[in-house]
Design a protein around this motif. Sequence first.
Motif, PDB file in Angstrom:
ATOM      1  N   TYR A  13     -68.129  20.063-140.832  1.00 57.86           N
ATOM      2  CA  TYR A  13     -69.554  20.263-141.573  1.00 57.86           C
ATOM      3  C   TYR A  13     -69.209  21.738-142.978  1.00 57.86           C
ATOM      4  O   TYR A  13     -68.679  22.812-142.685  1.00 57.86           O
ATOM      5  CB  TYR A  13     -69.822  20.508-140.406  1.00 57.86           C
ATOM      6  CG  TYR A  13     -70.464  20.019-139.301  1.00 57.86           C
ATOM      7  CD1 TYR A  13     -71.993  19.243-139.898  1.00 57.86           C
ATOM      8  CD2 TYR A  13     -69.594  19.203-138.168  1.00 57.86           C
ATOM      9  CE1 TYR A  13     -71.725  18.448-138.783  1.00 57.86           C
ATOM     10  CE2 TYR A  13     -69.877  18.616-137.314  1.00 57.86           C
ATOM     11  CZ  TYR A  13     -71.041  18.099-137.747  1.00 57.86           C
ATOM     12  OH  TYR A  13     -71.268  17.322-136.955  1.00 57.86           O
ATOM     13  N   ARG A  14     -69.321  21.395-143.684  1.00 56.65           N
ATOM     14  CA  ARG A  14     -69.777  22.387-145.458  1.00 56.65           C
ATOM     15  C   ARG A  14     -70.665  23.286-145.239  1.00 56.65           C
ATOM     16  O   ARG A  14     -71.654  22.798-144.658  1.00 56.65           O
ATOM     17  CB  ARG A  14     -69.458  21.555-145.926  1.00 56.65           C
ATOM     18  CG  ARG A  14     -68.020  20.770-146.416  1.00 56.65           C
ATOM     19  CD  ARG A  14     -67.558  19.809-147.836  1.00 56.65           C
ATOM     20  NE  ARG A  14     -66.730  18.953-147.220  1.00 56.65           N
ATOM     21  CZ  ARG A  14     -67.070  17.350-148.262  1.00 56.65           C
ATOM     22  NH1 ARG A  14     -68.005  17.349-149.413  1.00 56.65           N
ATOM     23  NH2 ARG A  14     -65.630  17.435-148.376  1.00 56.65           N
ATOM     24  N   GLU A  15     -69.817  24.260-146.182  1.00 56.96           N
ATOM     25  CA  GLU A  15     -70.707  25.895-146.284  1.00 56.96           C
ATOM     26  C   GLU A  15     -72.030  25.331-146.657  1.00 56.96           C
ATOM     27  O   GLU A  15     -73.444  25.537-146.890  1.00 56.96           O
ATOM     28  CB  GLU A  15     -69.811  26.661-146.586  1.00 56.96           C
ATOM     29  CG  GLU A  15     -69.160  27.635-145.745  1.00 56.96           C
ATOM     30  CD  GLU A  15     -68.354  28.373-146.142  1.00 56.96           C
ATOM     31  OE1 GLU A  15     -69.000  29.278-147.228  1.00 56.96           O
ATOM     32  OE2 GLU A  15     -67.599  29.032-145.871  1.00 56.96           O
ATOM     33  N   ASP A  16     -71.976  24.541-147.380  1.00 56.86           N
ATOM     34  CA  ASP A  16     -73.135  23.701-148.612  1.00 56.86           C
ATOM     35  C   ASP A  16     -73.867  23.093-147.825  1.00 56.86           C
ATOM     36  O   ASP A  16     -74.916  22.460-148.280  1.00 56.86           O
ATOM     37  CB  ASP A  16     -72.506  22.911-149.592  1.00 56.86           C
ATOM     38  CG  ASP A  16     -72.373  22.003-149.345  1.00 56.86           C
ATOM     39  OD1 ASP A  16     -71.647  20.940-148.344  1.00 56.86           O
ATOM     40  OD2 ASP A  16     -71.654  21.464-150.813  1.00 56.86           O
ATOM     41  N   GLY A  17     -73.665  22.821-146.673  1.00 59.51           N
ATOM     42  CA  GLY A  17     -74.651  21.895-145.973  1.00 59.51           C
ATOM     43  C   GLY A  17     -74.306  19.689-146.013  1.00 59.51           C
ATOM     44  O   GLY A  17     -74.947  19.540-144.792  1.00 59.51           O
ATOM     45  N   SER A  18     -73.306  19.519-146.266  1.00 52.81           N
ATOM     46  CA  SER A  18     -73.169  18.728-146.390  1.00 52.81           C
ATOM     47  C   SER A  18     -71.957  18.202-145.714  1.00 52.81           C
ATOM     48  O   SER A  18     -71.222  19.547-144.687  1.00 52.81           O
ATOM     49  CB  SER A  18     -72.085  18.129-147.981  1.00 52.81           C
ATOM     50  OG  SER A  18     -71.437  18.971-148.410  1.00 52.81           O
ATOM     51  N   GLU A  22     -69.083  11.267-147.303  1.00 53.80           N
ATOM     52  CA  GLU A  22     -69.573  12.282-147.840  1.00 53.80           C
ATOM     53  C   GLU A  22     -71.577  12.299-147.847  1.00 53.80           C
ATOM     54  O   GLU A  22     -71.871  10.763-148.182  1.00 53.80           O
ATOM     55  CB  GLU A  22     -69.206  13.064-148.827  1.00 53.80           C
ATOM     56  CG  GLU A  22     -70.213  14.455-148.857  1.00 53.80           C
ATOM     57  CD  GLU A  22     -69.831  14.475-150.468  1.00 53.80           C
ATOM     58  OE1 GLU A  22     -68.988  16.798-150.455  1.00 53.80           O
ATOM     59  OE2 GLU A  22     -70.182  14.868-151.346  1.00 53.80           O
ATOM     60  N   ALA A  34     -74.551  14.265-148.912  1.00 56.32           N
ATOM     61  CA  ALA A  34     -74.863  15.252-149.346  1.00 56.32           C
ATOM     62  C   ALA A  34     -75.506  15.719-148.604  1.00 56.32           C
ATOM     63  O   ALA A  34     -76.830  15.700-148.167  1.00 56.32           O
ATOM     64  CB  ALA A  34     -75.415  14.976-150.725  1.00 56.32           C
ATOM     65  N   THR A  35     -76.374  17.310-148.549  1.00 60.92           N
ATOM     66  CA  THR A  35     -77.221  17.734-148.886  1.00 60.92           C
ATOM     67  C   THR A  35     -78.644  17.325-149.006  1.00 60.92           C
ATOM     68  O   THR A  35     -78.461  17.054-150.302  1.00 60.92           O
ATOM     69  CB  THR A  35     -77.467  19.474-149.008  1.00 60.92           C
ATOM     70  OG1 THR A  35     -77.229  19.537-150.610  1.00 60.92           O
ATOM     71  CG2 THR A  35     -75.524  20.159-148.870  1.00 60.92           C
TER      72      THR A  35
END
Length: 77
Positions: free
Chosen positions: A53-58, A73, A75-76
């Motif tokens: 879970y990435r910091e950019d929401g992806s 992936e 995307a946000t």
Amino acid sequence: MSNELKIKCIKDTEGWWTEGDMYPARVVGGGFVQVGDDDEPNGEGWSAAPVEYREDGSILYQVGGIDGEVLFEEATQ
């Protein structure tokens, strides 16, 4: 809330997906998604688990139960 989404193949060493292409996916519970492949893009033949879970929401997903590595992936929104 819809459980349908599009995820992008970012790595495929198995040959079932095309890197860079988007595939429809369906959330099935526990964060897992079911996704089709190039032969049946709207199918539900594969299960992918969230692995990051990435910091950019992806979200990064990995298909399990195979010898190679397949990553998708989301995307946000």
